[in-house]
Enzyme design. Sequence first.
Site, PDB file in Angstrom:
ATOM      1  N   GLU A 211       0.442  -0.611   0.420  1.00 43.13           N
ATOM      2  CA  GLU A 211      -0.178   0.068  -0.147  1.00 43.13           C
ATOM      3  C   GLU A 211       0.984   1.695  -0.093  1.00 43.13           C
ATOM      4  O   GLU A 211       0.741   1.746   0.829  1.00 43.13           O
ATOM      5  CB  GLU A 211      -0.812   0.098   1.195  1.00 43.13           C
ATOM      6  CG  GLU A 211      -1.865  -1.178   1.175  1.00 43.13           C
ATOM      7  CD  GLU A 211      -2.844  -1.185   2.160  1.00 43.13           C
ATOM      8  OE1 GLU A 211      -3.012  -0.116   2.838  1.00 43.13           O
ATOM      9  OE2 GLU A 211      -4.007  -2.196   2.027  1.00 43.13           O
ATOM     10  N   GLU A 389      -5.580  -8.287  -0.005  1.00 48.69           N
ATOM     11  CA  GLU A 389      -6.467  -8.409   1.194  1.00 48.69           C
ATOM     12  C   GLU A 389      -7.381  -8.494   1.362  1.00 48.69           C
ATOM     13  O   GLU A 389      -7.740  -7.539   0.048  1.00 48.69           O
ATOM     14  CB  GLU A 389      -5.686  -7.215   2.173  1.00 48.69           C
ATOM     15  CG  GLU A 389      -4.375  -7.605   2.877  1.00 48.69           C
ATOM     16  CD  GLU A 389      -3.859  -6.562   3.393  1.00 48.69           C
ATOM     17  OE1 GLU A 389      -4.723  -5.524   3.690  1.00 48.69           O
ATOM     18  OE2 GLU A 389      -2.364  -6.014   3.629  1.00 48.69           O
TER      19      GLU A 389
HETATM   20  C1  FCB Z   1      -5.312  -2.278   4.769  1.00 53.67           C
HETATM   21  C2  FCB Z   1      -3.019  -2.255   6.034  1.00 53.67           C
HETATM   22  C3  FCB Z   1      -3.753  -3.654   6.865  1.00 53.67           C
HETATM   23  C4  FCB Z   1      -4.355  -3.676   7.651  1.00 53.67           C
HETATM   24  C5  FCB Z   1      -5.491  -3.860   7.021  1.00 53.67           C
HETATM   25  C6  FCB Z   1      -7.038  -3.846   8.026  1.00 53.67           C
HETATM   26  O1  FCB Z   1      -4.885  -0.680   4.793  1.00 53.67           O
HETATM   27  O2  FCB Z   1      -2.674  -3.149   4.990  1.00 53.67           O
HETATM   28  O3  FCB Z   1      -1.683  -3.682   6.916  1.00 53.67           O
HETATM   29  O4  FCB Z   1      -4.447  -2.613   9.294  1.00 53.67           O
HETATM   30  O5  FCB Z   1      -5.567  -3.084   6.264  1.00 53.67           O
END
Ligand code: FCB
Length: 471
Positions: A211, A389
């Site tokens: 990110e 994710e």
């Molecule tokens: C993302 C992050 C991860 C976690 C999730 C909920 O943005 O990469 O580390 O904090 O959100």
Amino acid sequence: MTSPAPLVSRRARAARIARVALGALALLYVGTCTWFDRKRPSVTWSDEATTAFDPHWPAGFLWGTATAAHQVEGGNTHNDWSRFERGAGHVANGDVSGRAADHWNRVAEDVALMQALGANAYRFSLEWSRLEPIEGGWDDAAWNHYAAELTALRAAHIEPVVTLLHFTLPLWLADRGGLTAPDFPAQFARFAAEAARRLGGQVTWWCTINEPQVAMYFGYVEGTWPPARKDNAQAVAAFDGMLRAHAQAAAALRTIDRDAKIGLASNMIAFEPAHRWNLLEQAITSIVTDNFNWAFYDSIRDGRRQFAMPGFPTLDEPAPELKGTIDWIGINYYRRNLVRFAPGAPGMVSIGNGPGPLSDAGVEIYPQGLLSLLREGARRYHLPVVVTENGVADSSGRHRPAYVRTHAWAARQAIADGVDLRGFFHWSLMDNFEWAEGYRARFGLYALDRATMARTPAAGAEEFRRLAPAR
Ligand code: FCB
């Protein structure tokens, strides 16, 4: 003397011209709105389909959970977050990562949890500050720890996806500018090379940076994460630093680990205009989408480091070394944001949640957004895609089972539409240290009792297991 007849016909002609011009303007308006709309085609969604579906994942599909070192390991004391979290008011409830989920001491137990979930993959990060607590000094014991973790995963038939940088920087680097330090790219590449040399035999899937836009935004625009700056020029410098660092790290990984499949994980928000016939909302949606979601990947595709948002210095520099540095794109997906015309707000727009249900983290639950982003990512880059994710902060457990199912459905639908989707990682394996939210945001498929470190299945774990690809 002019006669009245030509005067009337001149007026009539002027009126006709005005009508044609207005008509042309209206057409141009509708055409431009339609063009913006086409860039973001809407998704048809049926609640029955998402309830009844049977996934049938393609062979080799990666199905797992994701974590990050600082959030789960515990005992990380040499990075910028461990210092930042001790500052008053930096983390909700004054939480510090401390022992986190004690994953460092519970690898075997946690691998067993993954197996119980039917997972065949696991995304996690290496903690650079453990491996190189002082500049140039590798900690062999820490490297051996990760090598042993990889061995345990492989023995359990769990494919590792290894992230090199998940937000935390060693203090020695943070203290001389972190992401904006002139030597950050070279240092990161040196770390990537060492990781490839030591662990490359056990790792195929590498994720260079997690990110970049989030690190940039919270660290340098909002200033709520380290290094707590509020400086748009520095924000762009950090973004630029991460692009250079990614390019150099990818080159190092490729040289040493010939089978490496290299990607990164980018946070994507499903931005949508609140009204499709509002041109201002459409235009702003397009700008924020291009820059927040895609600027990093566009830079790689075009071999140009690019970022262009009103209010920020423009970055537009040739960087042919970026081309070809990724084999797949990673999408971290959590939320939709509606862009609304708001005359009183700065820039005359407000950006926020849509009308759907909200998670404990206050973000809208909107699985349709994942489907549009997967389609858009595949269309833009013609590369394999991984959902690196996706998850929900939900301490009551009322949202997670449906959340898991509907987002898996979006992934399955993307595959049916022709997206070359290779994997799906739920955030997260167990509750953990959620950055500035501390321990109150509970994202785990396993609930964590921080007093005893006991893990118990949480709502959604059963749904996740049911949807796992058959072994
Ligand atoms: C993302 C992050 C991860 C976690 C999730 C909920 O943005 O990469 O580390 O904090 O959100």
